[in-house]
Write a protein that holds these residues in place. Structure first.
Motif, PDB file in Angstrom:
ATOM      1  N   GLU A   1       6.735  13.525  10.102  1.00 20.50           N
ATOM      2  CA  GLU A   1       6.398  12.250   9.456  1.00 20.50           C
ATOM      3  C   GLU A   1       4.931  11.905   9.676  1.00 20.50           C
ATOM      4  O   GLU A   1       4.232  12.552  10.465  1.00 20.50           O
ATOM      5  CB  GLU A   1       7.261  11.120  10.045  1.00 20.50           C
ATOM      6  CG  GLU A   1       8.752  11.347   9.857  1.00 20.50           C
ATOM      7  CD  GLU A   1       9.519  10.044   9.749  1.00 20.50           C
ATOM      8  OE1 GLU A   1       9.104   9.170   8.961  1.00 20.50           O
ATOM      9  OE2 GLU A   1      10.527   9.910  10.459  1.00 20.50           O
TER      10      GLU A   1
ATOM     11  N   GLY B   1      13.415   7.637   4.208  1.00 19.61           N
ATOM     12  CA  GLY B   1      12.750   6.487   3.600  1.00 19.61           C
ATOM     13  C   GLY B   1      13.234   6.172   2.195  1.00 19.61           C
ATOM     14  O   GLY B   1      13.527   7.070   1.406  1.00 19.61           O
TER      15      GLY B   1
ATOM     16  N   GLY C   1       5.947   4.820   2.390  1.00 21.98           N
ATOM     17  CA  GLY C   1       6.812   3.896   3.132  1.00 21.98           C
ATOM     18  C   GLY C   1       6.667   2.502   2.532  1.00 21.98           C
ATOM     19  O   GLY C   1       5.718   2.247   1.794  1.00 21.98           O
TER      20      GLY C   1
HETATM   21  C1  LIG Z   1      10.367   2.721   7.851  1.00 22.33           C
HETATM   22  C2  LIG Z   1       9.974   4.118   8.089  1.00 22.33           C
HETATM   23  C3  LIG Z   1       9.726   5.034   7.039  1.00 22.33           C
HETATM   24  C4  LIG Z   1       9.670   4.604   5.608  1.00 22.33           C
HETATM   25  O1  LIG Z   1      10.879   4.147   5.109  1.00 22.33           O
HETATM   26  P1  LIG Z   1      10.909   3.226   3.825  1.00 22.33           P
HETATM   27  O2  LIG Z   1      12.351   2.977   3.599  1.00 22.33           O
HETATM   28  O3  LIG Z   1      10.281   3.972   2.716  1.00 22.33           O
HETATM   29  O4  LIG Z   1      10.147   1.999   4.161  1.00 22.33           O
HETATM   30  C5  LIG Z   1       9.477   6.348   7.362  1.00 22.33           C
HETATM   31  N1  LIG Z   1       9.432   6.760   8.651  1.00 22.33           N
HETATM   32  C6  LIG Z   1       9.633   5.921   9.683  1.00 22.33           C
HETATM   33  C7  LIG Z   1       9.584   6.451  11.067  1.00 22.33           C
HETATM   34  C8  LIG Z   1       9.908   4.579   9.439  1.00 22.33           C
HETATM   35  O5  LIG Z   1      10.090   3.736  10.460  1.00 22.33           O
END
Ligand SMILES: *Cc1c(COP(=O)(O)O)cnc(C)c1O
Length: 356
Positions: free
Chosen positions: A231, A257, A300
């Motif tokens: 990530e 995500g 994200g």
């Molecule tokens: C929140 C998050 C995401 C992204 O998720 P979304 O649903 O697209 O907001 C990706 N990786 C991590 C570690 C997260 O906490």
């Protein structure tokens, strides 16, 4: 919404809207007038309330503080030109909310209650949803354990809350990122796939060290070999290499995500070839050296699309193509904004309406 619950509403006597500067909204510092609260005990959710935003009181022994039975979600609401307000794909967050709950031995929240809590809270504070481009209302649902008991066992009581607040663009600049090859965010069999509070506490030291070295963010790699990309900070990561969209396949170390799913759905519709599989650091570095990486970005809710401008690995710094010239990610940003602010057709039914 089949089984709506009754929500007791206490409105604020004096809105803080007049003293809020909507031209200066650093992420997570401004809160709307109200918040949502529900309690869980004796095996059921109860005491649904919307009350003025403010401090809450608990025993210092609550297990959330000691053992980290706590997790959250992050969602955004958008104001359209005609004043309509919509929340982007909250059903997906409701699903993930319950995945996090299961992993942490916490009670699930019925999807209908999750959606109702968001819709009613955002409706009451709809004047807090900014009307400006790239500005949104950030929605933060969360749950934590409230038993005043120091035993290391699942709590029997919990609180669910939702806060909201207006936000401007999250990352204002293109990112210089470092491939992390010492620390890990998550491990096999762990809870990296959950939005558990502890995952973020553990990521702060490595992120701080990277900042001290001049980087904006970390690219997390697998905890066994540090050879595979997982990530980018608290976002999923994608690369366009030789015309193919490449992203790590989800596993228990990777958070699934909503934005990742959104981007893959759009890419599929556009006929872009997609590879979801393990992505090695080496293949990305080699492709950069060979000039085959045309795009690289984090995805994200908070960031939407965050362009990666430079990647540091093993003492070398690699520069990627000029973010302003990138075709795919810029088309994504444009398309997503058109959809979410209601300027193009909502062909996937992603905009969840709030209020009238
Ligand atoms: C929140 C998050 C995401 C992204 O998720 P979304 O649903 O697209 O907001 C990706 N990786 C991590 C570690 C997260 O906490």
């Amino acid at each position: 919404m089949s089984q709506k619950v009754n929500i007791a509403i206490i409105k604020t006597a004096k809105s803080r809207l007049p003293e809020t500067d909507f031209d200066n909204l650093p992420f997570g510092k401004t809160f709307s007038d109200h918040m949502f609260i529900a309690d869980y005990s004796e095996g059921e959710w109860k005491n649904f309330q919307i009350v003025p935003y403010g401090n809450i009181e608990f025993s210092p022994a609550i297990s959330a503080l000691h053992y980290g039975q706590a997790f959250f979600e992050g969602i955004k609401a958008y104001k359209h030109a005609d004043g309509k307000v919509t929340i982007f794909r909250p059903e997906k967050n409701a699903e993930r909310f319950n995945l996090s709950a299961q992993r942490l031995c916490m009670p699930e929240l019925p999807v209908e209650i999750f959606l109702q809590s968001l819709a009613e809270l955002v409706d009451i504070d709809r004047d807090w949803v900014p009307a400006k481009e790239n500005h949104t209302l950030y929605i933060r649902p969360f749950m934590f354990a409230t038993d005043p008991y120091l035993g290391v066992t699942p709590s029997s009581s919990y609180r669910y809350m939702v806060l909201t607040g207006p936000v401007g663009p999250y990352f204002s600049k293109n990112l210089k990122v470092k491939v992390e090859t010492h620390y890990s965010r998550a491990c096999d069999g762990g809870f990296g796939f959950a939005k558990a509070a502890g995952n973020y506490g553990g990521s702060m030291l490595p992120a701080l060290k990277a900042t001290q070295e001049g980087y904006d963010q970390l690219i997390w790699t697998d905890s066994k070999e540090h050879a595979y990309i997982e990530e980018l900070g608290a976002a999923n990561v994608m690369f366009m290499i030789g015309g193919k969209l490449l992203t790590p396949s989800t596993r228990d170390t990777i958070l699934k995500g909503v934005t990742r799913d959104t981007v893959l759905t759009l890419a599929r519709k556009w006929g872009v070839e997609i590879e979801e599989r393990r992505v090695s650091v080496e293949e990305v570095i080699t492709a950069i050296k060979e000039g085959r990486v045309s795009d690289a970005f984090g995805v994200g809710t908070a960031a939407t699309i965050a362009h990666i401008a430079e990647i540091g690995h093993d003492g070398e710094l690699y520069t990627l193509p000029d973010p302003a010239q990138r075709e795919f990610s810029n088309k994504l940003l444009y398309t997503l904004n058109e959809m979410r602010y209601g300027r193009s057709a909502d062909e996937f039914g992603w905009n969840y309406p709030v209020g009238k």
